[in-house]
Scaffold this active site. Structure first.
Site, PDB file in Angstrom:
ATOM      1  N   ASN A  50       1.222  -1.132  -0.223  1.00 53.72           N
ATOM      2  CA  ASN A  50       0.194   0.025  -0.003  1.00 53.72           C
ATOM      3  C   ASN A  50       0.511   1.383  -0.203  1.00 53.72           C
ATOM      4  O   ASN A  50       2.243   1.273   0.882  1.00 53.72           O
ATOM      5  CB  ASN A  50      -0.826  -0.230   1.279  1.00 53.72           C
ATOM      6  CG  ASN A  50      -0.255   0.012   2.489  1.00 53.72           C
ATOM      7  OD1 ASN A  50       0.050  -1.109   2.530  1.00 53.72           O
ATOM      8  ND2 ASN A  50      -1.203   0.381   3.575  1.00 53.72           N
ATOM      9  N   GLU A  52       0.445   5.232   0.495  1.00 55.85           N
ATOM     10  CA  GLU A  52      -0.612   6.324   1.127  1.00 55.85           C
ATOM     11  C   GLU A  52       0.084   7.681   0.232  1.00 55.85           C
ATOM     12  O   GLU A  52       0.729   8.292   0.069  1.00 55.85           O
ATOM     13  CB  GLU A  52      -0.935   6.078   2.132  1.00 55.85           C
ATOM     14  CG  GLU A  52      -1.709   5.082   2.583  1.00 55.85           C
ATOM     15  CD  GLU A  52      -2.208   4.484   4.613  1.00 55.85           C
ATOM     16  OE1 GLU A  52      -1.431   6.051   5.386  1.00 55.85           O
ATOM     17  OE2 GLU A  52      -2.282   3.928   4.909  1.00 55.85           O
ATOM     18  N   ASN A  53      -0.927   8.958   0.491  1.00 52.17           N
ATOM     19  CA  ASN A  53      -0.660  10.202   0.646  1.00 52.17           C
ATOM     20  C   ASN A  53      -1.423  10.952   1.452  1.00 52.17           C
ATOM     21  O   ASN A  53      -2.723  10.394   1.599  1.00 52.17           O
ATOM     22  CB  ASN A  53      -0.517  10.143  -0.965  1.00 52.17           C
ATOM     23  CG  ASN A  53      -1.545  10.511  -1.359  1.00 52.17           C
ATOM     24  OD1 ASN A  53      -2.585  11.076  -1.376  1.00 52.17           O
ATOM     25  ND2 ASN A  53      -2.122   9.635  -1.931  1.00 52.17           N
ATOM     26  N   ALA A  54      -0.836  12.157   1.646  1.00 52.96           N
ATOM     27  CA  ALA A  54      -1.437  13.138   2.222  1.00 52.96           C
ATOM     28  C   ALA A  54      -3.442  13.701   2.211  1.00 52.96           C
ATOM     29  O   ALA A  54      -3.631  13.960   2.763  1.00 52.96           O
ATOM     30  CB  ALA A  54      -0.827  14.750   2.478  1.00 52.96           C
ATOM     31  N   TYR A  56      -5.968  11.637   1.444  1.00 49.62           N
ATOM     32  CA  TYR A  56      -6.250  10.148   2.278  1.00 49.62           C
ATOM     33  C   TYR A  56      -6.341   9.531   1.820  1.00 49.62           C
ATOM     34  O   TYR A  56      -6.015   7.914   1.179  1.00 49.62           O
ATOM     35  CB  TYR A  56      -6.575  10.459   3.362  1.00 49.62           C
ATOM     36  CG  TYR A  56      -6.500  10.722   4.739  1.00 49.62           C
ATOM     37  CD1 TYR A  56      -5.132  11.229   4.999  1.00 49.62           C
ATOM     38  CD2 TYR A  56      -6.504  11.158   5.921  1.00 49.62           C
ATOM     39  CE1 TYR A  56      -3.922  11.522   5.855  1.00 49.62           C
ATOM     40  CE2 TYR A  56      -6.437  11.891   7.114  1.00 49.62           C
ATOM     41  CZ  TYR A  56      -4.805  12.241   7.022  1.00 49.62           C
ATOM     42  OH  TYR A  56      -4.217  12.759   8.330  1.00 49.62           O
ATOM     43  N   CYS A  61      -4.443   0.269  -2.571  1.00 51.93           N
ATOM     44  CA  CYS A  61      -3.271  -0.750  -2.034  1.00 51.93           C
ATOM     45  C   CYS A  61      -2.993  -1.224  -2.682  1.00 51.93           C
ATOM     46  O   CYS A  61      -2.680  -2.177  -3.291  1.00 51.93           O
ATOM     47  CB  CYS A  61      -5.243  -1.747  -1.504  1.00 51.93           C
ATOM     48  SG  CYS A  61      -6.685  -1.373  -1.278  1.00 51.93           S
ATOM     49  N   GLU A  63      -3.368  -4.782  -3.089  1.00 50.96           N
ATOM     50  CA  GLU A  63      -3.479  -5.528  -3.621  1.00 50.96           C
ATOM     51  C   GLU A  63      -3.755  -5.160  -5.688  1.00 50.96           C
ATOM     52  O   GLU A  63      -3.153  -5.413  -6.216  1.00 50.96           O
ATOM     53  CB  GLU A  63      -4.827  -5.782  -3.838  1.00 50.96           C
ATOM     54  CG  GLU A  63      -5.078  -6.872  -2.576  1.00 50.96           C
ATOM     55  CD  GLU A  63      -4.932  -6.307  -0.950  1.00 50.96           C
ATOM     56  OE1 GLU A  63      -4.480  -5.772  -1.102  1.00 50.96           O
ATOM     57  OE2 GLU A  63      -5.510  -6.705  -0.427  1.00 50.96           O
ATOM     58  N   CYS A  94     -10.110  -5.077   0.723  1.00 50.81           N
ATOM     59  CA  CYS A  94     -10.847  -3.888   0.385  1.00 50.81           C
ATOM     60  C   CYS A  94     -12.039  -4.242  -0.816  1.00 50.81           C
ATOM     61  O   CYS A  94     -12.143  -5.066  -2.009  1.00 50.81           O
ATOM     62  CB  CYS A  94     -10.731  -2.620   0.860  1.00 50.81           C
ATOM     63  SG  CYS A  94     -10.673  -2.148  -1.059  1.00 50.81           S
ATOM     64  N   CYS A  97     -10.923  -3.657  -4.303  1.00 47.00           N
ATOM     65  CA  CYS A  97      -9.838  -4.383  -4.353  1.00 47.00           C
ATOM     66  C   CYS A  97     -10.398  -6.014  -4.903  1.00 47.00           C
ATOM     67  O   CYS A  97      -9.967  -6.537  -6.054  1.00 47.00           O
ATOM     68  CB  CYS A  97      -8.789  -4.770  -3.536  1.00 47.00           C
ATOM     69  SG  CYS A  97      -7.737  -3.298  -3.774  1.00 47.00           S
TER      70      CYS A  97
HETATM   71  N1  THU Z   1      -5.026  -1.767   2.685  1.00 49.23           N
HETATM   72  C1  THU Z   1      -4.290  -2.045   1.644  1.00 49.23           C
HETATM   73  O1  THU Z   1      -3.153  -2.478   0.967  1.00 49.23           O
HETATM   74  N2  THU Z   1      -5.167  -4.194   1.417  1.00 49.23           N
HETATM   75  C2  THU Z   1      -6.454  -3.854   2.332  1.00 49.23           C
HETATM   76  O2  THU Z   1      -6.328  -5.191   1.418  1.00 49.23           O
HETATM   77  C3  THU Z   1      -6.664  -3.390   2.853  1.00 49.23           C
HETATM   78  C4  THU Z   1      -6.421  -1.614   2.925  1.00 49.23           C
HETATM   79  C5  THU Z   1      -4.575  -0.903   2.999  1.00 49.23           C
HETATM   80  C6  THU Z   1      -5.284   0.849   2.469  1.00 49.23           C
HETATM   81  C7  THU Z   1      -4.797   1.498   3.787  1.00 49.23           C
HETATM   82  O3  THU Z   1      -3.847   2.364   3.183  1.00 49.23           O
HETATM   83  C8  THU Z   1      -4.584   0.951   4.712  1.00 49.23           C
HETATM   84  O4  THU Z   1      -4.648  -0.657   4.229  1.00 49.23           O
HETATM   85  C9  THU Z   1      -5.909   1.288   6.006  1.00 49.23           C
HETATM   86  O5  THU Z   1      -6.887   0.563   5.055  1.00 49.23           O
END
Ligand code: THU
Length: 141
Positions: A50, A52-54, A56, A61, A63, A94, A97
């Site tokens: 995963n 992320e960035n500012a 949100y 993800c 996957e 999620c 995904c």
């Molecule tokens: N996240 C994933 O990368 N994969 C998942 O299967 C569940 C959630 C990440 C998204 C976010 O960066 C962090 O987990 C919290 O939700």
């Protein structure tokens, strides 16, 4: 492809790739690090973490990253997926995904959950995304 077509060695390599990918996750906002790996139809493993960035909601993800790497490298079918987190709560993909996986998986494609110590429950795509919408609804093979 079914679960039985995956050898123990392939499964182990896939899970280890997801764990390694998790170590490179960039998740300073959630502090929730995730790694994922996809085994493609050529026997190759593609990993993602995963990012992320500012802003949100714009994060990616693990996957999605793994699938993107598979497609970039010419893979078109996922034989199995592994998702790696840490600790007791097994991470499953999620909702968004699950739909992304749907494009490249069969309904019985296994999705392994894992943490740093071992394997959690295994699901099929159909279990995670029943009665799903997919390419065939748009008359795609
Ligand atoms: N996240 C994933 O990368 N994969 C998942 O299967 C569940 C959630 C990440 C998204 C976010 O960066 C962090 O987990 C919290 O939700």
């Amino acid at each position: 492809m079914t679960m039985s077509t995956l050898s123990p060695a392939e499964q182990q390599s896939l899970v280890e790739a997801a764990r390694r990918a998790r170590e490179n996750a960039y998740a300073p906002y959630s502090n929730f690090l995730v790694g994922a790996a996809v085994l493609d139809e050529h026997g190759r493993i593609h990993a993602g973490c995963n990012v992320e960035n500012a802003a949100y909601p714009e994060g990616l993800c693990a996957e999605a990253g793994a699938l993107s790497a598979m497609v970039l490298n010419g893979g078109r079918r996922a034989r199995a997926i592994a998702v790696a987190g840490a600790g007791a709560a097994w991470i499953t993909p999620c909702g968004g995904c699950r739909q992304k996986l749907r494009e490249f998986c069969d309904e019985d494609t296994p999705i392994f959950t894992a943490n740093e110590h071992g394997l959690g429950p295994t699901y099929t795509l159909k279990q995670l995304l029943p009665a799903s919408f997919g390419p065939e609804h748009l008359s795609k093979p």
